[in-house]
Structure formats: C-alpha cells, structure tokens
Design a protein around this motif. Structure first.
Motif, mmCIF file in Angstrom:
data_model
loop_
_atom_site.group_PDB
_atom_site.id
_atom_site.type_symbol
_atom_site.label_atom_id
_atom_site.label_comp_id
_atom_site.label_asym_id
_atom_site.label_seq_id
_atom_site.Cartn_x
_atom_site.Cartn_y
_atom_site.Cartn_z
ATOM 1 N N ASP A 352 -17.371 -41.125 -28.186
ATOM 2 C CA ASP A 352 -18.279 -42.353 -28.607
ATOM 3 C C ASP A 352 -19.137 -42.546 -27.735
ATOM 4 O O ASP A 352 -19.307 -42.002 -26.387
ATOM 5 N N PRO A 353 -20.356 -43.170 -27.913
ATOM 6 C CA PRO A 353 -20.549 -43.691 -29.389
ATOM 7 C C PRO A 353 -20.914 -42.582 -30.506
ATOM 8 O O PRO A 353 -21.355 -41.692 -30.132
ATOM 9 N N VAL A 354 -20.367 -42.874 -31.765
ATOM 10 C CA VAL A 354 -20.777 -41.995 -32.733
ATOM 11 C C VAL A 354 -22.116 -42.255 -33.221
ATOM 12 O O VAL A 354 -22.502 -43.081 -33.748
ATOM 13 N N THR A 355 -23.123 -41.020 -33.381
ATOM 14 C CA THR A 355 -24.296 -41.269 -33.590
ATOM 15 C C THR A 355 -24.741 -40.253 -34.854
ATOM 16 O O THR A 355 -26.001 -40.474 -35.375
ATOM 17 N N ALA A 356 -23.877 -39.436 -35.316
ATOM 18 C CA ALA A 356 -24.226 -38.627 -36.139
ATOM 19 C C ALA A 356 -22.742 -37.989 -36.854
ATOM 20 O O ALA A 356 -21.585 -38.278 -36.242
ATOM 21 N N HIS A 357 -23.068 -37.500 -38.061
ATOM 22 C CA HIS A 357 -21.630 -36.948 -38.862
ATOM 23 C C HIS A 357 -21.297 -35.566 -37.708
ATOM 24 O O HIS A 357 -22.051 -35.272 -37.011
ATOM 25 N N VAL A 358 -20.088 -35.421 -37.792
ATOM 26 C CA VAL A 358 -19.605 -34.033 -37.182
ATOM 27 C C VAL A 358 -20.328 -33.010 -37.773
ATOM 28 O O VAL A 358 -20.359 -32.833 -39.085
ATOM 29 N N ASN A 359 -20.962 -32.251 -36.691
ATOM 30 C CA ASN A 359 -21.839 -31.093 -37.143
ATOM 31 C C ASN A 359 -22.957 -31.340 -37.723
ATOM 32 O O ASN A 359 -23.962 -30.858 -38.671
ATOM 33 N N THR A 360 -23.285 -32.748 -38.083
ATOM 34 C CA THR A 360 -24.474 -33.590 -38.901
ATOM 35 C C THR A 360 -24.212 -33.284 -40.244
ATOM 36 O O THR A 360 -24.868 -33.789 -41.177
ATOM 37 N N ILE A 361 -23.083 -32.868 -40.678
ATOM 38 C CA ILE A 361 -22.658 -32.800 -42.137
ATOM 39 C C ILE A 361 -21.833 -33.652 -42.753
ATOM 40 O O ILE A 361 -20.354 -33.801 -41.966
ATOM 41 N N MET A 362 -21.962 -34.599 -43.752
ATOM 42 C CA MET A 362 -21.215 -35.473 -44.112
ATOM 43 C C MET A 362 -19.830 -34.941 -44.624
ATOM 44 O O MET A 362 -18.741 -35.304 -43.941
ATOM 45 N N ASP A 363 -19.856 -33.822 -45.396
ATOM 46 C CA ASP A 363 -18.330 -33.381 -45.677
ATOM 47 C C ASP A 363 -17.510 -32.890 -44.442
ATOM 48 O O ASP A 363 -16.366 -33.087 -44.799
ATOM 49 N N TYR A 364 -18.154 -32.325 -43.505
ATOM 50 C CA TYR A 364 -17.545 -31.916 -42.323
ATOM 51 C C TYR A 364 -16.800 -32.964 -41.759
ATOM 52 O O TYR A 364 -15.792 -32.564 -41.274
ATOM 53 N N THR A 365 -17.525 -34.250 -41.674
ATOM 54 C CA THR A 365 -16.706 -35.480 -41.034
ATOM 55 C C THR A 365 -15.400 -35.537 -41.800
ATOM 56 O O THR A 365 -14.305 -35.875 -41.461
ATOM 57 N N PHE A 366 -15.505 -35.575 -43.350
ATOM 58 C CA PHE A 366 -14.183 -35.994 -44.034
ATOM 59 C C PHE A 366 -13.287 -34.914 -43.790
ATOM 60 O O PHE A 366 -12.162 -35.262 -43.721
#
Length: 688
Positions: A352-366
């Motif tokens: 933390d803090p979170v500033t972007a999606h995981v690998n910057t990819i929304m689907d990869y966060t999920f």
C-alpha cells in the motif's frame, strides 16, 4: 556452529518477495538493453523490529545473525550482550538494511527465531530517561520459509543449476550438416543447437578476446543478427575458466568471434526450480500424441516456474497476474509448489498505497483476488488468507473508488483493459461485460474470505449479488441467448464474443438451462470469432468439459497443441494460429521474433487432463475431502497421479475398471450413477 534445528530466518511478511521480485522483473533485456517493468515497483522496509516473549527457567545465551545492522532490547532496555536472564521477558531486535530485506536468525538452547515471532515496520516505541519503553507498534506475524541455516540468509536464495552441452554445432554459411562440436580449431561464426528450448547461463571456456552472441528460440532468430530479441557481447583477456553470460532463454546460439579471438567449449548452466519427483503429477494414456503433449506442457511449466511464476522465458520474463492464475492451477496438478504460489501472489500485490491495478490491467486485478481463494481451496492454508486479507481490502477499496456511476468497473485512461490478444475487431473501451463478471467473482471472493476469517463484512456478499443481478439485467439477451459485449457511450455494443459467455459459465453466473443455451448459441457456434491464444483456450476448453464434451476437447488438444508439435515446438507458445506457416509462427507485436515460444499459459493440458480426465478435484479445502470423476474421453486407458498437500492420488481407468489409491483425505470415486468411498492407503476398484 551447531544450529538449533528449530531456528529459521525471519523477515517482514512480503518484503522478501517484493525485493526478490524487483530483481526478477528487472532481468529482462531487449537486444542488450535492460527493460524494466512499466508498473510501480515497491521496496522493502529498511528498518524492521522483531519481537517475541520468552519464559525461561535459567539464563540463556543466544546467537544473533542478521542481514543488516541490529540492536537487542530486553524488556525495552538495550543490551550489549546476548544473554537473556531467567524469567519472562520481551525480546525486541531491530534490524536496518537498505540493500536487502532486514532478516533475522536467532538460535539458543530454547530461544529461536521462527514463525511465532511478530514484526513491525512502524516503530512507535520510545525510551524515556529511565530506560522505560512507551508506545506500541503495529505487529504482524513474521515471514519465513525454509532458510534454516544461519550461513544461508534469504538474500542468497537462488535456483538450482546443471551443466548441459549443445547437441550439435554447425557453420551456417558453409556446410550446415558439418558437425563441429566440440569446437573448431579456427574461429568462425558457429551456430550451437542445444536440442530443445532451455533457460540458463551460456558459458564459454578459455575465452580470449570478444564474442558476439545471438540467441534464438528458433534457428531463424539466432541467425538474424539485426532482429533477434536477445544478444550478448562477451569479453575476456585472460585464459582459463569460464566466461558466463547473463541468464537467457534459447535453443540456438549463434556466436561470432572478433578477429584474433579464441575460445574453447561452449556450454550452459541450465537453471531450474527443484521439485520432489515423488510428489509430482503424471499422466499417461493410450494416445502417444497426448502423452507427448502432456510431457511438453510439463516441461513448459517447469521452465516458467522460477523464483516466481513468469509468463514467457524469452521476452517478458515478468510476473503477470493473468498468466499466473493459470500457472497456479496447472501447478496444483503438476508440482504442487505452494511456496511459489504464495511468493507470486505477494509479489504481484506489492504494498500500500494502491496507485494502479495489478500489472496496470483491470482484469489482472480481479484474477489476483480469485487466485487467493483457489489457493485456499487446494491447500487449506487459512493463515495465508489471513495474511493477505488487509491487502485484499485496500485493493478492493481502490477498485470501488474507480467504479462508474452505475457501480460497474470501467477502464480509466491509465488502465489497461486486456481480455485477450484477438484477431478480430473488438473494442476494449466502455463497460465490458467480461470485466463485470470478473469483478463480481472478485467481490464474491472477498465475501467468502471474510466469512472464512470470521470478519463481519456482509457488504461484500450484498455487493456481489447486486452486481450479479445487474449484469444479467443489462447484458443478457433473451433473443440471442448470450451476453452482449459492452456499453459504449451509453449505447449497447451488441457484439457477441466467447469471453463473457464462457466466464458466465465458469464463474457460476448461469443456471443449467442458460448454460446449455450459451453452449449452443456461443461456444459451439462457428459464426462466433475463434479464440487463437492458449491463454483463453484454457477457459474455453474448461467450459466444454463442464458440458461433458470430453472427446471433443481431446481432439481440440490434439489439433491445437499437437499442431505446435508438428511445427517443431519443444515447448508451448504464447499464441498459435494453425493457418500460419513457417516464420509466421515466430512473429508477434510487429516483430519477426516477438512471439514467446515458451509461455506458461500454453501448458493448460496439465490442468485439463488432471481435473477432467483423471477427474481429481478437492471438495473441501486442502483435499480434506475430494472427488474423482474419471473419464476416458474416447481413449482406451488412462493413468496418472495428482499431488495434494499431504500425498498423492493415483488414478487408472480402462473400459473394464477404475482403480484409485490415495495417501491422505476422504474421497469418493464417481462413475455414472455409482459412487464408492476412497479410504487412504487402500486401493478402491470399481468394475465398469
């Protein structure tokens, strides 16, 4: 020094993975230039306090070894000697290290560092003029693994190596059939073939002068000096010993010496993660092509299983969450390396803090959320879920803070919406149905993990159900019997693709009748654009297996993965388009050799064959209970092993009988309408 067998190295949880991940992800090069990842890279905490409470009957000398500078306090008072007096005392050891994660190894007669210690990076303790400690820190359980020797600290962790030789060496511009191994007496450009895709460190014996080294996953790439993806320049002025290059992926190596350069043998140190062969999955059947596919898939997985699960060993060499979630699942049916799973999940999440999606990819966060629940289901390790929970909450807070006015996940200008590499027109802007289904599953995962940890977070369950209903209301077409693609600028994009529809099946969005409708209208419909990457074929074929189309899927595997073998593959690729030919198979991203020919997501037959043909799957976390639903899929016989946290499950089946033997857990063998209980250590035989 005689080590206390119970002592182990400890550190702040996640810091080892963050530090190691930074080294790992920054090894990528392109034509000799370093190529760092384009997402935020966190760092370890430089100052960490470790603490424990001891109660000893007599004084005890302890040995402290630290990675970094340290001090020792007993009951809040700094000490200059490492003798702990008899009685109950609180030990606190602060370690500072800017270069590597502060780590600690303590050994004594009864006192030793282990997983029971606590740690904090947020030191709020101060000592008054009387030497009395005030305040507190935020303490969490330490991180640890299997570093149980004081002489082998975490920063020295490395994979195993084994020397290998090329199988042949040739002069490309001369007689290409001339065998030149072990070496030519006169310097010349030589192409070395190591026989199959590999990964490790090229090394040259007795080099005097300079060599230009061009690597290739294919012969064409190694010989194309202007366009090959990776290269090296090796120089040495003193004879004797080996000159070693940095780690690379290759099968072929083309070496050109500068004038006056001499060198001896060319070898490599193959680098690999060590696995227990007695605790590894296997698969054999009556079809030799499928056996070869399984073997190559296993080799592909082994090459991409390193300090972390990486995507492709040549080009990216990074940890990607979308690739990793598939690697985890394949791993559960091949090596069951749970430590590599945890390392990769921690490293991907960062801090933390979170500033972007995981690998910057929304689907990869999920996918990252779901990977934690998958891990728990296969291992039963609730403590890892507990460790990750605070970071799950803050990452979900980030996701929810970026929802659109309808409460849905929509890509922002700094987000990458990936889905898949596609060969047909498909917009990735607006509110994608595919992303909402993944978001729903992530929220559902939060609800399940909260319940597991006895945390009152019922809002996650409510939100997941609301989102499930909203997706159905907005995107489902009763006329087309399918989920539409997206809402763009307030208008429904009525394009139909396989992506949201198959995930609706996989993630339990569709009841039985709707599932059958989707299968006919989308998944089996030849007018729907085909999937051409092994990445999404993983999910496509699993969807077909849920529909019990075992024979069809085996033929798909023969055609698709067998097609790569017929093209000469020794590992499975990032992408395969059967209509392409020759060097077209090597190109991607507008580069003639941009395609990865050893990519983790290409190994999915391991998972599919283990789960849906051997039929092994846990029904309670950690295989406390499990089911075996074997299927021949048109084969004459199958047999194989599936690793579990505590043992193995062996399955064999032909047209006459099924035999299952498990070392642990309570299971059920199910064939048709028949069901037999599996008792550990005792073979169960069912006549068909």
């Amino acid at each position: 020094m005689q080590e206390n067998s119970k002592a182990t190295w400890i550190w702040y949880p996640g810091d080892f993975e963050v530090w190691l991940g930074n080294i790992f992800n920054n090894r990528r090069t392109e034509r000799g230039a370093m190529f760092p990842p384009f997402w935020k890279q966190d760092s370890h905490y430089p100052t960490v306090e470790f603490t424990t409470t001891v109660d000893i009957e007599e004084s005890e000398d302890i040995t402290i070894v630290a990675e970094g500078h340290y001090n020792l306090a007993v009951d809040g008072k700094l000490q200059t000697v490492c003798t702990i007096p008899a009685g109950r005392h609180r030990l606190s050891i602060k370690v500072w290290n800017q270069a590597t994660p502060p780590a600690l190894f303590v050994s004594g007669r009864t006192i030793h560092s282990d997983a029971s210690w606590l740690t904090t990076y947020e030191d709020k303790i101060w000592i008054d003029e009387n030497g009395v400690a005030h305040g507190s820190g935020i303490y969490v359980p330490v991180g640890s693994w299997n570093f149980n020797n004081s002489d082998m600290p975490p920063s020295q962790f490395h994979l195993e190596r084994r020397e290998q030789c090329p199988v042949v060496a040739t002069i490309p511009d001369g007689d290409c059939n001339a065998t030149l191994w072990p070496k030519l007496k006169e310097p010349s450009g030589i192409l070395y073939d190591f026989g199959c895709e590999t990964f490790g460190y090229l090394k040259v014996k007795d080099l005097q002068g300079t060599l230009r080294v061009y690597y290739g996953e294919s012969r064409e790439e190694a010989l194309d000096k202007e366009h090959c993806e990776t290269l090296d320049v090796l120089s040495c002025g003193v004879g004797g010993g080996f000159t070693v290059a940095s780690s690379k992926a290759f099968r072929f190596v083309y070496i050109e010496p500068e004038a006056g350069t001499t060198y001896g043998d060319v070898l490599m140190d193959y680098e690999y993660a060590l696995h227990d062969p007695q605790h590894s999955g296997s698969f054999r059947c009556s079809d030799e092509l499928l056996n070869q596919i399984w073997y190559v898939a296993a080799y592909t997985m082994d090459l991409t299983t390193r300090e972390f699960f990486m995507d492709g060993i040549k080009r990216d060499r990074w940890t990607w969450s979308g690739d990793a979630i598939q690697s985890y699942l394949m791993n559960y049916y091949l090596r069951f390396d749970s430590e590599c799973v945890k390392r990769t999940i921690r490293q991907l999440r960062g801090k933390d803090p979170v500033t972007a999606h995981v690998n910057t990819i929304m689907d990869y966060t999920f996918y990252w959320f779901k990977s934690i629940l998958d891990y728990y289901n296969y291992t039963g390790d609730v403590e890892f879920v507990r460790e990750m929970w605070p970071r799950m909450v803050t990452l979900m807070d980030y996701v929810e803070g970026r929802l659109n006015g309808q409460g849905m996940a929509e890509g922002q200008p700094d987000d990458w919406i990936f889905v898949d590499w596609v060969d047909f027109p498909m917009h990735k802007r607006g509110t994608l149905c595919f992303e909402q289904i993944l978001f729903m599953k992530a929220m559902e995962t939060m609800a399940t993990c909260a319940k597991l940890l006895n945390i009152n977070k019922s809002t996650y369950r409510v939100k997941s159900e609301e989102l499930r209903n909203k997706i159905k209301q907005i995107f489902w077409s009763y006329e087309q019997k399918a989920y539409f693609h997206a809402i763009e600028d307030g208008v429904m994009n009525r394009q139909i693709t396989k992506f949201p529809n198959m995930f609706a099946i996989l993630y339990g969005m569709s009841y039985e009748e709707e599932r059958k409708e989707i299968m006919q209208s989308v998944m089996l419909n030849p007018d729907i654009p085909a999937i051409t990457t092994p990445y999404m074929r993983f999910y496509e074929l699993e969807t077909l297996l849920i529909d019990e189309r075992h024979e069809q899927v085996l033929q798909e595997i023969r055609d698709y993965w067998g097609g790569m073998l017929r093209e000469g593959a020794t590992t499975f690729w990032e992408k395969y388009v059967p209509t392409e030919s020759g060097t077209q198979h090597l190109a991607m991203y507008g580069r003639p050799y941009g395609k990865s020919l050893c990519h983790a997501w290409g190994a999915s037959p391991i998972y599919l064959l283990g789960k849906y043909y051997l039929g092994v799957r846990p029904t309670k976390p950690g295989y406390e209970e499990f089911e075996v639903w074997p299927s021949l899929g048109g084969l004459d016989w199958i047999e194989g092993d599936v690793p579990t946290p505590h043992g193995m499950i062996h399955v064999s089946m032909d047209h006459h009988q099924v035999t299952v033997c498990a070392t642990e857990g309570k299971g059920w063998l199910i064939v048709g309408n028949r069901k037999l209980q599996i008792t550990p250590g005792k073979p169960v035989v069912m006549t068909i």
